[in-house]
Design a protein around this motif. Structure first.
Motif, mmCIF file in Angstrom:
data_model
loop_
_atom_site.group_PDB
_atom_site.id
_atom_site.type_symbol
_atom_site.label_atom_id
_atom_site.label_comp_id
_atom_site.label_asym_id
_atom_site.label_seq_id
_atom_site.Cartn_x
_atom_site.Cartn_y
_atom_site.Cartn_z
ATOM 1 N N ILE A 1 123.619 58.081 53.807
ATOM 2 C CA ILE A 1 122.757 59.008 54.538
ATOM 3 C C ILE A 1 121.558 58.220 55.043
ATOM 4 N N ALA A 2 121.350 58.230 56.341
ATOM 5 C CA ALA A 2 120.209 57.520 56.916
ATOM 6 C C ALA A 2 118.991 58.438 56.905
ATOM 7 N N GLN A 3 117.957 57.996 56.203
ATOM 8 C CA GLN A 3 116.668 58.675 56.254
ATOM 9 C C GLN A 3 115.787 57.978 57.293
ATOM 10 N N PRO A 4 115.028 58.707 58.076
ATOM 11 C CA PRO A 4 114.125 58.084 59.056
ATOM 12 C C PRO A 4 112.862 57.583 58.352
ATOM 13 N N ALA A 5 113.022 56.545 57.527
ATOM 14 C CA ALA A 5 111.947 56.123 56.630
ATOM 15 C C ALA A 5 110.662 55.764 57.377
ATOM 16 N N GLU A 6 110.777 54.953 58.421
ATOM 17 C CA GLU A 6 109.571 54.554 59.152
ATOM 18 C C GLU A 6 108.922 55.750 59.829
ATOM 19 N N ALA A 7 109.735 56.644 60.373
ATOM 20 C CA ALA A 7 109.186 57.841 61.021
ATOM 21 C C ALA A 7 108.482 58.737 60.005
ATOM 22 N N MET A 8 109.007 58.808 58.788
ATOM 23 C CA MET A 8 108.368 59.601 57.738
ATOM 24 C C MET A 8 106.991 59.026 57.408
ATOM 25 N N GLY A 9 106.929 57.703 57.259
ATOM 26 C CA GLY A 9 105.651 57.066 56.970
ATOM 27 C C GLY A 9 104.670 57.231 58.109
ATOM 28 N N ALA A 10 105.161 57.060 59.339
ATOM 29 C CA ALA A 10 104.287 57.179 60.511
ATOM 30 C C ALA A 10 103.717 58.593 60.623
ATOM 31 N N LYS A 11 104.564 59.607 60.424
ATOM 32 C CA LYS A 11 104.093 60.991 60.527
ATOM 33 C C LYS A 11 103.056 61.294 59.460
ATOM 34 N N ALA A 12 103.316 60.837 58.236
ATOM 35 C CA ALA A 12 102.360 61.076 57.151
ATOM 36 C C ALA A 12 101.017 60.426 57.446
ATOM 37 N N CYS A 13 101.046 59.230 58.023
ATOM 38 C CA CYS A 13 99.806 58.516 58.332
ATOM 39 C C CYS A 13 99.034 59.223 59.443
#
Length: 330
Positions: A285-297
């Motif tokens: 399962i691919a999680q959008p890890a970088e997008a998750m971090g970017a949105k949180a920031c």
């Protein structure tokens, strides 16, 4: 030594605009801020950050609390955080908490003493602990779960796990084992919920003998798979709740002379960089890890700069990536 005039000349902007971008970055557009930061790097300008921080009563830094700093998934989330922080004129501190409340409290003192302006929490805790609830600084969860309090960013972990189990069931598997994370870990709880929902929908009885709890490491995945493969009626598929444990399971199967996926299908979760290059390549399962971090920031810095309080739970899309490690039993 270069000066602010050199930065202005390199950026093609006035010194007033450059000064504003460096002192109060929230007052200029992101395009202007990026232009100024590029010019700063080009001329190697080193502003007096201490003086800037004293003037603004801000550190222009954010603290990221990471449960395991060596975990490749969290490294990708942190990369997304850093990209936004850099663009908006902030530095990033990392605190390796190792899921320890004492270590969290130690790092949180950075914010309490104004060495950082806010916290991004990568632990999937259901909510804020008592210390965090009483905090005067903003906190955002970047890797939440179903019950994580807002503001937070996450995927639908239960839905993603169900999709993976459905994939294995559709391939003809009925004895599907799972390697979970720690039993009380919120991500593991959500993913177990999805796994069991898929079994129930397919009329497959849940078998506790086909569940092992790991610690997200390759070694724990290998150990769990060794136990499964020693059963008299071994599973035909293993769903691991992260990629590292799945790669450990592949090592266990290979050591026993089993062919993946012909003798045993193995799947993971996260889509870390190693997943596409394991042998065989790993279905995951691919999680959008970088997008998750970017949105949180983005959410955190907006709160720091008083641009509104985003109290939303942001659920980003996941993707089932089918590779060589899973196949039909027919």
């Amino acid at each position: 030594m270069s000066s602010i005039i050199d930065v202005a000349n390199a950026a093609g902007l006035s010194t007033a605009t450059v000064s504003r971008a460096l002192r109060t970055p929230e007052k200029v557009t992101e395009a202007t801020r990026a232009r100024v930061m590029a010019a700063v790097a080009e001329v190697d300008y080193r502003p007096n950050l201490l003086a800037r921080n004293l003037r603004s009563d801000r550190s222009f830094s954010v603290l990221v609390l990471v449960p395991g700093i060596a975990n490749p998934f969290f490294a990708n989330v942190t990369a997304g955080i850093e990209s936004i922080a850099w663009r908006r004129g902030y530095s990033v501190f990392l605190g390796d908490t190792r899921d320890s409340r004492d270590r969290e409290a130690h790092y949180e003192q950075l914010v309490e003493t104004r060495l950082a302006d806010g916290v991004i929490q990568l632990s999937p805790d259901y909510g804020f602990n008592a210390r965090q609830r009483a905090a005067s600084y903003p906190i955002v969860h970047a890797c939440g779960c179903e019950l994580t309090q807002a503001p937070s960013v996450r995927i639908d972990n239960a839905g993603a796990a169900r999709e993976m189990a459905d994939h294995l069931i559709a391939a003809g598997h009925r004895r599907i084992a799972t390697i979970s994370g720690p039993a009380a870990n919120p991500h593991a709880v959500d993913r177990m919920k999805g796994y069991r929902a898929a079994l129930d929908a397919a009329g497959i009885a849940f078998d506790p003998a086909l569940v092992r709890f790991g610690d997200w490491s390759m070694g724990s995945g290998l150990a769990a798979a060794n136990e499964f493969l020693g059963l008299p009626d071994r599973p035909t598929a293993i769903f691991s709740m992260n990629d590292e444990m799945a790669i450990g399971a592949i090592q266990s199967a290979t050591a026993r002379g089993l062919r993946v996926p012909h003798d045993l299908a193995i799947t993971g979760f996260d889509d870390i960089s190693f997943a596409a290059h394991s042998t065989p390549s790993l279905t995951t399962i691919a999680q959008p890890a970088e997008a998750m971090g970017a949105k949180a920031c983005e959410i955190l810095i907006d709160r720091i700069e008083g641009k509104g309080a985003d109290d939303t739970v942001h659920i980003l899309p996941h993707e089932l990536i089918v590779r060589q490690s899973s196949a039909s039993t027919n």
